[in-house]
Design a protein around this motif. Structure first.
Motif, PDB file in Angstrom:
ATOM      1  N   ALA A  45      18.978  34.821  27.077  1.00 16.58           N
ATOM      2  CA  ALA A  45      19.268  35.159  28.478  1.00 16.58           C
ATOM      3  C   ALA A  45      20.516  36.028  28.650  1.00 16.58           C
ATOM      4  O   ALA A  45      21.021  36.184  29.758  1.00 16.58           O
ATOM      5  CB  ALA A  45      19.385  33.903  29.348  1.00 16.58           C
ATOM      6  N   LYS A  48      19.270  41.010  26.579  1.00 13.92           N
ATOM      7  CA  LYS A  48      18.812  41.911  25.511  1.00 13.92           C
ATOM      8  C   LYS A  48      17.463  42.560  25.834  1.00 13.92           C
ATOM      9  O   LYS A  48      17.302  43.771  25.717  1.00 13.92           O
ATOM     10  CB  LYS A  48      18.706  41.142  24.174  1.00 13.92           C
ATOM     11  CG  LYS A  48      20.000  40.480  23.723  1.00 13.92           C
ATOM     12  CD  LYS A  48      19.832  39.761  22.387  1.00 13.92           C
ATOM     13  CE  LYS A  48      18.817  38.632  22.380  1.00 13.92           C
ATOM     14  NZ  LYS A  48      19.157  37.483  23.269  1.00 13.92           N
ATOM     15  N   THR A  50      15.939  42.828  28.696  1.00 11.19           N
ATOM     16  CA  THR A  50      16.064  43.688  29.880  1.00 11.19           C
ATOM     17  C   THR A  50      16.627  45.046  29.475  1.00 11.19           C
ATOM     18  O   THR A  50      16.095  46.097  29.850  1.00 11.19           O
ATOM     19  CB  THR A  50      16.975  43.018  30.931  1.00 11.19           C
ATOM     20  OG1 THR A  50      16.406  41.757  31.283  1.00 11.19           O
ATOM     21  CG2 THR A  50      17.118  43.882  32.177  1.00 11.19           C
TER      22      THR A  50
HETATM   23  N1  LIG Z   1      10.949  38.984  35.108  1.00  8.40           N
HETATM   24  C1  LIG Z   1      12.040  38.260  35.355  1.00  8.40           C
HETATM   25  N2  LIG Z   1      12.217  37.631  36.540  1.00  8.40           N
HETATM   26  C2  LIG Z   1      13.324  36.916  36.817  1.00  8.40           C
HETATM   27  N3  LIG Z   1      14.334  36.741  35.953  1.00  8.40           N
HETATM   28  C3  LIG Z   1      14.228  37.321  34.743  1.00  8.40           C
HETATM   29  C4  LIG Z   1      13.078  38.108  34.381  1.00  8.40           C
HETATM   30  N4  LIG Z   1      13.261  38.575  33.108  1.00  8.40           N
HETATM   31  C5  LIG Z   1      14.454  38.096  32.705  1.00  8.40           C
HETATM   32  N5  LIG Z   1      15.029  37.354  33.672  1.00  8.40           N
HETATM   33  C6  LIG Z   1      16.358  36.698  33.610  1.00  8.40           C
HETATM   34  O1  LIG Z   1      17.306  37.691  33.273  1.00  8.40           O
HETATM   35  C7  LIG Z   1      18.262  37.183  32.344  1.00  8.40           C
HETATM   36  C8  LIG Z   1      18.241  38.024  31.087  1.00  8.40           C
HETATM   37  O2  LIG Z   1      16.991  37.838  30.439  1.00  8.40           O
HETATM   38  P1  LIG Z   1      16.535  38.672  29.159  1.00  8.40           P
HETATM   39  O3  LIG Z   1      16.787  40.113  29.410  1.00  8.40           O
HETATM   40  O4  LIG Z   1      15.145  38.267  28.839  1.00  8.40           O
HETATM   41  O5  LIG Z   1      17.562  38.152  28.051  1.00  8.40           O
HETATM   42  P2  LIG Z   1      17.393  37.913  26.463  1.00  8.40           P
HETATM   43  O6  LIG Z   1      16.347  38.860  25.955  1.00  8.40           O
HETATM   44  O7  LIG Z   1      18.759  38.173  25.929  1.00  8.40           O
HETATM   45  O8  LIG Z   1      17.003  36.471  26.278  1.00  8.40           O
HETATM   46  C9  LIG Z   1      17.881  35.711  32.134  1.00  8.40           C
HETATM   47  O9  LIG Z   1      18.646  34.934  33.015  1.00  8.40           O
HETATM   48  C10 LIG Z   1      16.438  35.672  32.498  1.00  8.40           C
HETATM   49  O10 LIG Z   1      16.060  34.413  32.964  1.00  8.40           O
END
Ligand SMILES: Nc1ncnc2c1ncn2[C@@H]1O[C@H](COP(=O)(O)OP(=O)(O)O)[C@@H](O)[C@H]1O
Ligand SMILES: [Mg+2]
Length: 276
Positions: A45, A48, A50
């Motif tokens: 979270a 990465k 994103t």
């Molecule tokens: N489609 C989405 N809708 C809502 N929140 C999201 C979504 N994708 C990611 N998040 C939130 O955004 C944050 C970063 O997530 P993410 O980019 O997946 O991190 P990582 O790949 O480092 O685990 C987290 O808090 C995650 O819950």
């Protein structure tokens, strides 16, 4: 400006009706040069995925800009070229493969580019060769190992002749041999084809061979530099991360006053140093 991916004051908030917005990236500024091998790490979270998906416009910033060789990912007219320039490989190889034969899977990606059949053949041969799959070209993808499938996903991107290859935890479903072969293939591609590699992993020994490591923490770039410096930084532990064993060994030896190259972070580097 060309020859780099730039993130300028990039913020991403996910908004869903009925719940407060989630901030995934917070004012990120970053520049990745063509030809660099970048490892990206951070706790779950930390942002990465994103960030990775922003590099080719799969996700657009809520605020700020992402430029790929000067092209804005928010510009719809550039979408196709940006997707060609920045190839993506995801975690699960089974979700990426759609054709029944290895070489067809690789050719498929090239067929949208209006190339001559001879050029498609040339690129497919080359992509299979550099991905170490030339002998498996007539096989069915389901018969491949996890590592071979991920290399097939890489080959299917390579036929588009990208400048950047972004991989989001590509080894997390692979066994040790598969991981090793994939990383080796990526290193060769970076070295011989000057392909930029941006690889996310939670295994520090996999990002240790990179020339640069970016640590994300709570949606910000928390550390950014050469692996040895990043692993040694007190901020690395503050981000909740632990250096790979060889980096810890090097630091222990340094602390005990041994004369050792302080940049050593991989087993290969340690072996080379000890044998010199
Ligand atoms: N489609 C989405 N809708 C809502 N929140 C999201 C979504 N994708 C990611 N998040 C939130 O955004 C944050 C970063 O997530 P993410 O980019 O997946 O991190 P990582 O790949 O480092 O685990 C987290 O808090 C995650 O819950
Ligand atoms: Mg992720």
């Amino acid at each position: 400006m060309d020859g780099r991916i730039e993130l300028i004051d990039v913020t991403k908030e996910y908004k869903h009706a009925g719940s407060p917005p989630v901030s995934a990236l917070n004012c990120v500024n970053l520049s990745i040069r063509q030809g660099e091998f970048v490892g990206m790490v951070g706790l779950n979270a930390s942002g990465k995925t994103t960030l990775a998906r922003m590099l080719n416009g799969l996700i657009l910033p809520s605020r700020g800009k992402v430029l790929v060789n000067g092209l804005d990912t928010a510009d719809l007219a550039q979408k196709k070229e940006i997707r060609r320039l920045v190839g993506m490989v995801f975690q699960n190889p089974d979700n990426q493969i759609i054709n029944p034969i290895v070489e067809e899977e690789v050719a498929f990606a090239a067929e949208n580019l209006n190339l001559s059949p001879a050029e498609v053949r040339r690129r497919v041969d080359w992509a299979l060769e550099v991905s170490g799959l030339a002998d498996l070209r007539h096989h069915a993808p389901q018969m491949l190992s996890g590592g071979q499938k991920q290399r097939l996903a890489v080959a299917a991107v390579l036929v588009m002749q990208p400048s950047y290859l972004v991989l989001d935890e590509p080894t997390s479903m692979l066994d040790e041999d598969g991981r090793y072969e994939l990383i080796k293939t990526l290193q060769d591609l970076n070295w011989h084809q000057r392909l930029s590699i941006i690889m996310i992993s939670h295994r520090m020994e996999e990002v240790a061979p990179a020339e640069r490591i970016i640590v994300l923490h709570q949606g910000t770039v928390y550390l950014d530099g050469p692996p040895a410096e990043v692993f040694r930084s007190p901020r690395f532990a503050l981000a909740g991360l632990k250096p790979p064993p060889i980096a810890r060994l090097t630091n222990n030896l340094l602390r005990q006053g041994h004369q050792i190259d302080d940049r050593i972070v991989t087993l290969e580097q340690m072996v080379e140093f000890l044998c010199r």
